[in-house]
Enzyme design. Structure first.
Site, mmCIF file in Angstrom:
data_model
loop_
_atom_site.group_PDB
_atom_site.id
_atom_site.type_symbol
_atom_site.label_atom_id
_atom_site.label_comp_id
_atom_site.label_asym_id
_atom_site.label_seq_id
_atom_site.Cartn_x
_atom_site.Cartn_y
_atom_site.Cartn_z
ATOM 1 N N GLY A 1 0.811 -1.218 0.000
ATOM 2 C CA GLY A 1 0.000 0.000 0.000
ATOM 3 C C GLY A 1 0.842 1.265 0.000
ATOM 4 O O GLY A 1 1.976 1.294 -0.485
ATOM 5 N N SER A 2 0.302 2.311 0.605
ATOM 6 C CA SER A 2 0.838 3.658 0.413
ATOM 7 C C SER A 2 2.190 3.922 1.046
ATOM 8 O O SER A 2 2.799 4.964 0.770
ATOM 9 C CB SER A 2 -0.174 4.690 0.921
ATOM 10 O OG SER A 2 -1.325 4.690 0.099
ATOM 11 N N ILE A 3 2.701 3.042 1.924
ATOM 12 C CA ILE A 3 4.069 3.264 2.384
ATOM 13 C C ILE A 3 5.040 3.180 1.209
ATOM 14 O O ILE A 3 6.132 3.752 1.260
ATOM 15 C CB ILE A 3 4.476 2.284 3.501
ATOM 16 C CG1 ILE A 3 4.378 0.827 3.048
ATOM 17 C CG2 ILE A 3 3.662 2.514 4.754
ATOM 18 C CD1 ILE A 3 4.957 -0.169 4.055
ATOM 19 N N PHE A 4 4.632 2.510 0.119
ATOM 20 C CA PHE A 4 5.489 2.407 -1.058
ATOM 21 C C PHE A 4 5.659 3.755 -1.748
ATOM 22 O O PHE A 4 6.596 3.945 -2.534
ATOM 23 C CB PHE A 4 4.919 1.382 -2.036
ATOM 24 C CG PHE A 4 5.927 0.839 -3.008
ATOM 25 C CD1 PHE A 4 6.697 -0.264 -2.684
ATOM 26 C CD2 PHE A 4 6.127 1.433 -4.239
ATOM 27 C CE1 PHE A 4 7.644 -0.763 -3.577
ATOM 28 C CE2 PHE A 4 7.058 0.947 -5.144
ATOM 29 C CZ PHE A 4 7.824 -0.155 -4.811
#
Length: 583
Positions: A291-294
């Site tokens: 998800g958005s940690i990427f």
């Protein structure tokens, strides 16, 4: 265990006494045969000197073996599969070889009256053993094994009873004094002594070699940090009724893994009592769409290639159409988004546009340089390879930018993410303590300027973005939230993977010591602690913040103000977090 110093010296004295007796008789024979006494005395004196020197060497060798401990004794006696101690970076014991004991009962060494007394005593000492098992040696009237895996303290307790017909045989085993703590990191061994997992397997050759010199093997782990991480992570995992949870703390400059936690954990002293699933190192083996940690990685690539900057503006008011697919944000925006807004509001639309401007060729070149197309570079043997798109279309490129469509292990992610936080260098992760002066391996992937900008964006996100629950006053924490729907059976399910990537302190030299904290929960169910939410902000971010509060003194990070503090930052409105999945 080999011979003791007492046994060695006793046998040595006997050896010398025998030789002295023979020398005396040789002297008598010399006199009787008329050999000149002076010549005989000289020869006999030389013989005595030689024997004395040989004995002193023998006694010294035995004494050194007795005093230097298990590893040296193993080398002297040829004991197979001896293993050196494992200790943390501060010398705290993590694993060691000890003796367990098997207890034997021999009724033939007892009188008739003794037999009933010993039997009653064994029933009291071992109330959990079946009565038939205790009765068996007496019925068969021969020496039999009663039980094994008896610890030294229990053996001493039994010996104090003074029971006849009771004997013990020592069996060397691996002992883990902290049981569950660091189970995935430390790993376990086979009964024969070979490492099976974790550091025990990864460091097998060094552990075996160090046993001969009785030198411990020092890991990068800090037991204090490991304990704090496990404690905070376990509490949230239990509250959320999560399927599993992962925590990793690293020094982003050196690549040292200061703590690695995988929940559920297991007792290293009783591995047979746990299933393979419970003994699984989720940080190394499980692959997630994170998800958005990427977005920490994809935004860094955009900055480094120059295709975006803090002055760039993106239209997030309408969904992004790629063929028949629409990418949209969970929260509606009535304004254009700066790059800072894209990051702190976690916009899937804005991040997709950043990736498309970079292009598949350049983006995948960065992915490969960051090690995302292989398993994590670390001594551990468990890390799995990633699951990648079959081809890099605009759609798969956009998805990867916000952490969808590419499944990697948490270890692979933290290795790559650290390069955005340490001045731009991809460094292998390591479970070995860094010696403080050797050249650090690594390849520069990002510029120092890109790394500095990303640190500042992450700090802003913790102060007025989706990561506010991770803030630890005075410790200058930066971070990024992530919530991804789990894929299954060709579609996205209602289960989530909720994560937070933290870094502290964000200030100071860009290539100085700072620390990353990754926390990931697989399938949290919602709990009062997170307001019923299953998203990374309420679930994972508080855990990272609590861990940082606890470990900052251990890594020497003192509290102070930074340029982002003040009412203009910490009172700004917080946007909702985007969920990546089937949009």
């Amino acid at each position: 265990m080999g011979i003791s110093i007492i046994e060695s010296t006793q046998s040595g004295f006997q050896w010398v006494a025998d030789r002295v007796w023979k020398v005396e008789h040789a002297f008598e024979r010399a006199n009787a045969s008329g050999v000149k006494a002076s010549s005989a005395r000289m020869r006999i004196f030389c013989i005595l000197v030689g024997m004395t020197v040989a004995y002193v060497c023998l006694a010294g060798f035995a004494a050194r073996g007795s005093l230097q401990g298990r590893g040296q004794i193993a080398a002297l006696t040829g004991e197979p599969n001896a293993r050196a101690q494992l200790v943390d970076r501060n010398g705290q014991l993590l694993a060691t070889d000890v003796n367990d004991y098997s207890l034997f009962v021999d009724p033939n060494d007892m009188t008739g009256d003794d037999r009933s007394l010993v039997r009653r005593a064994l029933l009291q000492i071992f109330p959990d053993l079946p009565r038939d098992q205790i009765d068996k040696p007496f019925k068969m009237n021969r020496r039999l094994l009663l039980t094994n895996n008896i610890k030294a303290a229990k053996r001493d307790e039994i010996l104090n009873y003074g029971l006849p017909g009771i004997s013990f045989e020592a069996v060397r085993v691996r002992d883990y004094p902290l049981a569950n703590t660091g189970s995935a990191y430390i790993g376990m061994t086979q009964r024969g002594g070979e490492g099976m997992s974790g550091a025990e397997k990864a460091m097998q050759d060094q552990i075996a070699a160090n046993a001969a010199t009785d030198q411990p093997v020092t890991l990068a782990m800090d037991l204090r940090i490991q304990g704090a991480l496990e404690n905070e992570m376990r509490a949230m995992a239990v509250a959320q009724r999560a399927q599993s949870a992962i925590g990793i703390v690293t020094n982003v400059r050196t690549g040292e893994v200061l703590a690695l936690a995988s929940w559920p954990d297991f007792d290293l002293n009783r591995p047979g009592a746990f299933s393979d699933a419970e003994k699984r190192n989720h940080a190394a083996v499980d692959r997630y769409e994170l998800g958005s940690i990427f977005k920490v990685i994809s935004i860094s690539v955009g900055l480094d290639t120059g295709t975006t900057s803090l002055a760039s503006v993106y239209d997030g008011r309408q969904p992004l159409k790629l063929g028949n697919r629409l990418i949209h944000d969970e929260h509606a925006s009535s304004e254009l988004l700066s790059l800072t807004d894209v990051f702190i509001k976690s916009s899937n639309i804005g991040t997709s546009r950043v990736a498309l401007d970079v292009g598949a060729t350049a983006m995948t070149r960065y992915y490969e340089a960051l090690g995302l197309f292989r398993s994590a570079d670390i001594e551990l043997t468990e890390p799995a390879s990633p699951l990648l798109p079959s081809r890099w279309s605009d759609s798969s490129l956009a998805s990867s930018a916000f952490g969808q469509g590419m499944a990697i292990t948490p270890l692979s992610f933290i290795e790559a993410a650290n390069a955005t936080l340490n001045g731009g260098y991809l460094r292998p992760l390591t479970i070995k303590k860094y010696d403080g002066h050797s050249p650090l391996p690594g390849t520069q992937v990002f510029s120092a300027a890109t790394s500095r900008t990303m640190l500042e964006l992450m700090r802003q996100n913790v102060l007025k973005g989706t990561g506010t629950r991770a803030n630890a006053p005075g410790l200058r924490v930066g971070g990024k939230t992530g919530t991804a729907q789990k894929p299954g059976n060709g579609r996205y399910t209602s289960e989530d993977v909720s994560s937070f990537l933290a870094v502290f302190p964000v200030d100071g030299p860009v290539d100085g010591d700072r620390y990353s904290v990754l926390v990931t929960f697989d399938s949290p169910q919602g709990a009062p602690e997170s307001g019923g939410s299953r998203m990374g902000g309420p679930v994972a971010a508080p855990v990272a913040g609590h861990v940082i509060e606890r470990i900052a003194p251990f890594v020497g990070v003192a509290r102070k103000e930074d340029k982002f503090t003040g009412p203009g930052w910490d009172k700004a409105p917080v946007a909702a977090e985007d969920v990546t999945g089937d949009h």
